[in-house]
Design a protein around this motif. Structure first.
Motif, short mmCIF file in Angstrom:
data_model
loop_
_atom_site.label_atom_id
_atom_site.label_comp_id
_atom_site.label_asym_id
_atom_site.label_seq_id
_atom_site.Cartn_x
_atom_site.Cartn_y
_atom_site.Cartn_z
N ASN A 60 31.92 9.72 98.12
CA ASN A 60 33.24 9.59 98.75
C ASN A 60 34.13 10.81 98.53
O ASN A 60 35.34 10.69 98.43
CB ASN A 60 33.95 8.33 98.25
CG ASN A 60 34.27 8.39 96.77
OD1 ASN A 60 33.69 9.17 96.02
ND2 ASN A 60 35.18 7.54 96.34
N ARG A 63 16.83 5.46 98.42
CA ARG A 63 17.06 5.19 96.99
C ARG A 63 16.59 6.31 96.07
O ARG A 63 17.17 6.55 95.02
CB ARG A 63 16.40 3.88 96.59
CG ARG A 63 16.78 3.47 95.19
CD ARG A 63 16.52 2.01 94.91
NE ARG A 63 17.27 1.08 95.73
CZ ARG A 63 18.56 0.80 95.59
NH1 ARG A 63 19.25 1.41 94.70
NH2 ARG A 63 19.14 -0.08 96.35
N THR A 77 26.82 14.49 101.60
CA THR A 77 25.47 13.99 101.40
C THR A 77 24.80 14.83 100.31
O THR A 77 24.87 16.06 100.33
CB THR A 77 24.65 14.08 102.70
OG1 THR A 77 25.32 13.31 103.71
CG2 THR A 77 23.25 13.53 102.51
N ILE A 135 21.75 10.37 98.95
CA ILE A 135 22.91 9.49 98.81
C ILE A 135 24.13 10.15 99.46
O ILE A 135 24.13 11.35 99.73
CB ILE A 135 23.22 9.18 97.33
CG1 ILE A 135 23.58 10.46 96.58
CG2 ILE A 135 22.09 8.43 96.68
CD1 ILE A 135 24.16 10.21 95.20
N VAL A 136 25.17 9.34 99.68
CA VAL A 136 26.44 9.83 100.22
C VAL A 136 27.52 9.49 99.21
O VAL A 136 27.54 8.39 98.65
CB VAL A 136 26.75 9.19 101.59
CG1 VAL A 136 28.08 9.70 102.14
CG2 VAL A 136 25.62 9.45 102.59
N ILE A 188 28.78 6.01 97.86
CA ILE A 188 29.27 5.05 98.86
C ILE A 188 28.17 4.57 99.80
O ILE A 188 28.34 3.60 100.51
CB ILE A 188 30.44 5.62 99.68
CG1 ILE A 188 30.05 6.91 100.39
CG2 ILE A 188 31.66 5.82 98.79
CD1 ILE A 188 31.07 7.40 101.41
N LYS A 189 27.03 5.27 99.79
CA LYS A 189 25.90 4.87 100.65
C LYS A 189 24.62 5.40 100.03
O LYS A 189 24.55 6.54 99.59
CB LYS A 189 26.09 5.47 102.05
CG LYS A 189 24.91 5.32 102.98
CD LYS A 189 24.97 4.01 103.73
CE LYS A 189 23.87 3.97 104.78
NZ LYS A 189 23.37 2.64 104.97
N VAL A 227 25.32 1.78 95.23
CA VAL A 227 26.70 1.98 95.68
C VAL A 227 27.62 1.62 94.52
O VAL A 227 27.41 0.62 93.83
CB VAL A 227 27.00 1.10 96.92
CG1 VAL A 227 28.49 1.11 97.24
CG2 VAL A 227 26.18 1.57 98.12
N VAL A 240 21.15 6.28 101.21
CA VAL A 240 20.35 6.47 102.43
C VAL A 240 18.88 6.24 102.11
O VAL A 240 18.18 5.55 102.82
CB VAL A 240 20.57 7.89 103.01
CG1 VAL A 240 19.70 8.13 104.23
CG2 VAL A 240 22.04 8.10 103.33
#
Length: 117
Positions: free
Chosen positions: A18, A11, A70, A15-16, A6-7, A110, A9
């Motif tokens: 869901n 590349r 995360t 990353i995040v 979903i995000k 994403v 942070v």
């Protein structure tokens, strides 16, 4: 619930997703990040075998919130001449070299899929 990125942070390293505590995600768990590629068919029967998973990396959960987590890229042990260990095998001494390296995410976006490994 399909877990997804979903995000992004960073590349190549962070990353995040869901899924968090509510989805049973825990610190230290490993997840595969992937996108869906082309549909693959059996060459003999023509039967569809499904879509190819294009692997973009493996991440480890470093922070969990209620509905998101995360992930950081992982490290991998590889052979290397810089860090050598010796061991005996029968009457011979065997020297092996290992080194931990970062395995960076490749082109994570994403919407990419995530599953526990």
């Amino acid at each position: 619930m399909d877990l997804k990125v979903i995000k992004v942070v960073n590349r190549s390293t962070t990353i995040v997703i869901n899924g968090g505590k509510e989805a049973g995600v825990r610190n230290g768990e490993r997840f595969l990040i992937y996108a869906l590629g082309e549909n693959i068919s059996d060459p003999d029967t023509g039967e569809s075998l499904g879509q190819l998973e294009v692997v973009k990396g493996i991440g480890v959960v470093c922070s969990v919130q209620e509905k998101m987590a995360t992930l950081k890229n992982t490290t991998k042990t590889v052979m290397d001449e810089r860090s050598t260990i010796s061991r005996l095998m029968g009457d011979r001494e065997i020297k092996e070299s290992f080194r931990d390296i970062e395995v960076l995410f490749e082109d994570v976006n994403v919407g990419d899929f995530v599953k526990k490994v």
